[in-house]
Design an enzyme around this catalytic site. Structure first.
Site, mmCIF file in Angstrom:
data_model
loop_
_atom_site.group_PDB
_atom_site.id
_atom_site.type_symbol
_atom_site.label_atom_id
_atom_site.label_comp_id
_atom_site.label_asym_id
_atom_site.label_seq_id
_atom_site.Cartn_x
_atom_site.Cartn_y
_atom_site.Cartn_z
ATOM 1 N N GLY A 48 0.767 -1.246 0.000
ATOM 2 C CA GLY A 48 0.000 0.000 0.000
ATOM 3 C C GLY A 48 0.798 1.295 0.000
ATOM 4 O O GLY A 48 0.370 2.283 -0.583
ATOM 5 N N GLU A 103 3.732 4.092 6.242
ATOM 6 C CA GLU A 103 2.497 3.321 6.031
ATOM 7 C C GLU A 103 1.532 4.122 5.158
ATOM 8 O O GLU A 103 1.525 5.347 5.194
ATOM 9 C CB GLU A 103 1.832 3.041 7.386
ATOM 10 C CG GLU A 103 1.799 1.593 7.807
ATOM 11 C CD GLU A 103 1.060 0.639 6.883
ATOM 12 O OE1 GLU A 103 0.915 0.901 5.676
ATOM 13 O OE2 GLU A 103 0.618 -0.399 7.377
ATOM 14 N N ASP A 104 0.706 3.417 4.421
ATOM 15 C CA ASP A 104 -0.323 4.104 3.636
ATOM 16 C C ASP A 104 -1.430 4.610 4.557
ATOM 17 O O ASP A 104 -1.883 5.741 4.449
ATOM 18 C CB ASP A 104 -0.912 3.186 2.540
ATOM 19 C CG ASP A 104 -1.352 1.809 3.061
ATOM 20 O OD1 ASP A 104 -1.164 1.509 4.268
ATOM 21 O OD2 ASP A 104 -1.884 1.029 2.258
ATOM 22 N N ASP A 107 -5.342 2.093 10.447
ATOM 23 C CA ASP A 107 -6.767 1.817 10.638
ATOM 24 C C ASP A 107 -6.917 1.307 12.077
ATOM 25 O O ASP A 107 -6.954 2.100 13.007
ATOM 26 C CB ASP A 107 -7.155 0.786 9.560
ATOM 27 C CG ASP A 107 -8.629 0.427 9.515
ATOM 28 O OD1 ASP A 107 -9.378 0.816 10.413
ATOM 29 O OD2 ASP A 107 -9.043 -0.275 8.572
ATOM 30 N N PHE A 156 -14.215 2.860 4.057
ATOM 31 C CA PHE A 156 -13.257 2.140 3.221
ATOM 32 C C PHE A 156 -12.891 2.985 2.003
ATOM 33 O O PHE A 156 -13.755 3.514 1.308
ATOM 34 C CB PHE A 156 -13.828 0.783 2.780
ATOM 35 C CG PHE A 156 -12.806 -0.050 2.072
ATOM 36 C CD1 PHE A 156 -11.828 -0.722 2.806
ATOM 37 C CD2 PHE A 156 -12.793 -0.131 0.700
ATOM 38 C CE1 PHE A 156 -10.850 -1.471 2.155
ATOM 39 C CE2 PHE A 156 -11.819 -0.884 0.042
ATOM 40 C CZ PHE A 156 -10.847 -1.550 0.776
ATOM 41 N N ILE A 157 -11.594 3.103 1.755
ATOM 42 C CA ILE A 157 -11.125 3.934 0.638
ATOM 43 C C ILE A 157 -10.184 3.146 -0.281
ATOM 44 O O ILE A 157 -9.626 2.123 0.120
ATOM 45 C CB ILE A 157 -10.391 5.195 1.145
ATOM 46 C CG1 ILE A 157 -9.230 4.801 2.068
ATOM 47 C CG2 ILE A 157 -11.336 6.140 1.869
ATOM 48 C CD1 ILE A 157 -8.190 5.856 2.183
ATOM 49 N N ARG A 169 -5.086 0.491 -6.810
ATOM 50 C CA ARG A 169 -3.839 1.041 -6.270
ATOM 51 C C ARG A 169 -3.257 2.135 -7.155
ATOM 52 O O ARG A 169 -2.552 3.013 -6.681
ATOM 53 C CB ARG A 169 -2.767 -0.059 -6.138
ATOM 54 C CG ARG A 169 -3.051 -1.076 -5.073
ATOM 55 C CD ARG A 169 -1.756 -1.826 -4.741
ATOM 56 N NE ARG A 169 -2.017 -3.082 -4.056
ATOM 57 C CZ ARG A 169 -2.202 -3.203 -2.739
ATOM 58 N NH1 ARG A 169 -2.154 -2.148 -1.970
ATOM 59 N NH2 ARG A 169 -2.429 -4.378 -2.202
#
Ligand code: IMP
Ligand code: MG
Length: 180
Positions: A48, A103-104, A107, A156-157, A169
């Site tokens: 990610g 990190e992307d 969560d 959620f994205i 992606r």
């Protein structure tokens, strides 16, 4: 509003590329002022974070910096499985180094917590966390995030490195799942 369809789901644009780039530029400035003079090892969490890491590395003006990659997976579909699998391990010497994890998205925080523990166990002097996106309402771990690009709601994205079952992606903007 711009929409994309990935597999069976519709997504609507929520963060245009310009907003993402601005957040990354601001993060790079903060990193330069705080990390200048240290020998930094950036660790990009694949898959990610690849796009975020590429943009950030172009903006961050640090010469004594290195970048490496760690491949992890914890998601299935649109839900975290809670189980983090390490797919490609870390080979670099970590002992005594300042490590910045890229990190992307944070969560639940389970993934990043696992990475922090691994990096500390390998003897890092200092571990810092940088995430492009942060869902504060989803956080379940007691962790300190040093660099946050953009805080987002608990939806959620996809896009800018983030996927829905491997798709999305490569989108340059970020899109949110449309709940019907
Ligand atoms: P955590 O362990 O629950 O913090 O989840 C972290 C990982 O799950 C991230 O590195 C992402 O790869 C993935 N993830 C979390 N939220 C989303 C999302 O909204 N879209 C796509 N992937 C996500
Ligand atoms: Mg990830």
């Amino acid at each position: 509003m711009k929409r994309v369809k990935l597999w069976d789901k519709e997504f609507e644009i929520s963060l245009p590329n310009a907003d993402i780039q601005l957040a990354i530029k601001q993060m790079a400035i903060k990193m330069k002022s705080e990390l200048e003079g240290k020998e930094v090892l950036f660790i990009c969490i694949l898959n990610g974070a690849f796009m975020f890491a590429a943009e950030l590395m172009k903006e961050v003006e640090l010469t004594d910096a290195e970048i490496s990659f760690l491949k992890l997976a914890s998601y299935a579909g649109t839900n975290s499985t809670g189980e983090v699998k390490e797919l490609i391990g870390l080979n670099e010497v970590i002992t005594g180094r300042t490590v910045v994890i890229l990190e992307d998205i944070v969560d639940s925080g389970h993934t990043i917590k696992g990475v922090i523990e691994q990096v500390i166990s390998k003897g890092a002097k200092e571990v810092k966390i940088a995430t492009l996106l942060f869902k504060p309402d989803a956080l379940q771990e007691d962790i300190k995030i040093d660099y946050v690009g953009i805080e987002i709601p608990n939806d959620f994205i996809v896009g800018f490195g983030l996927d829905y079952d491997r798709r999305g992606r490569n989108l340059k903007d970020i899109y949110t799942l449309v709940k019907e």
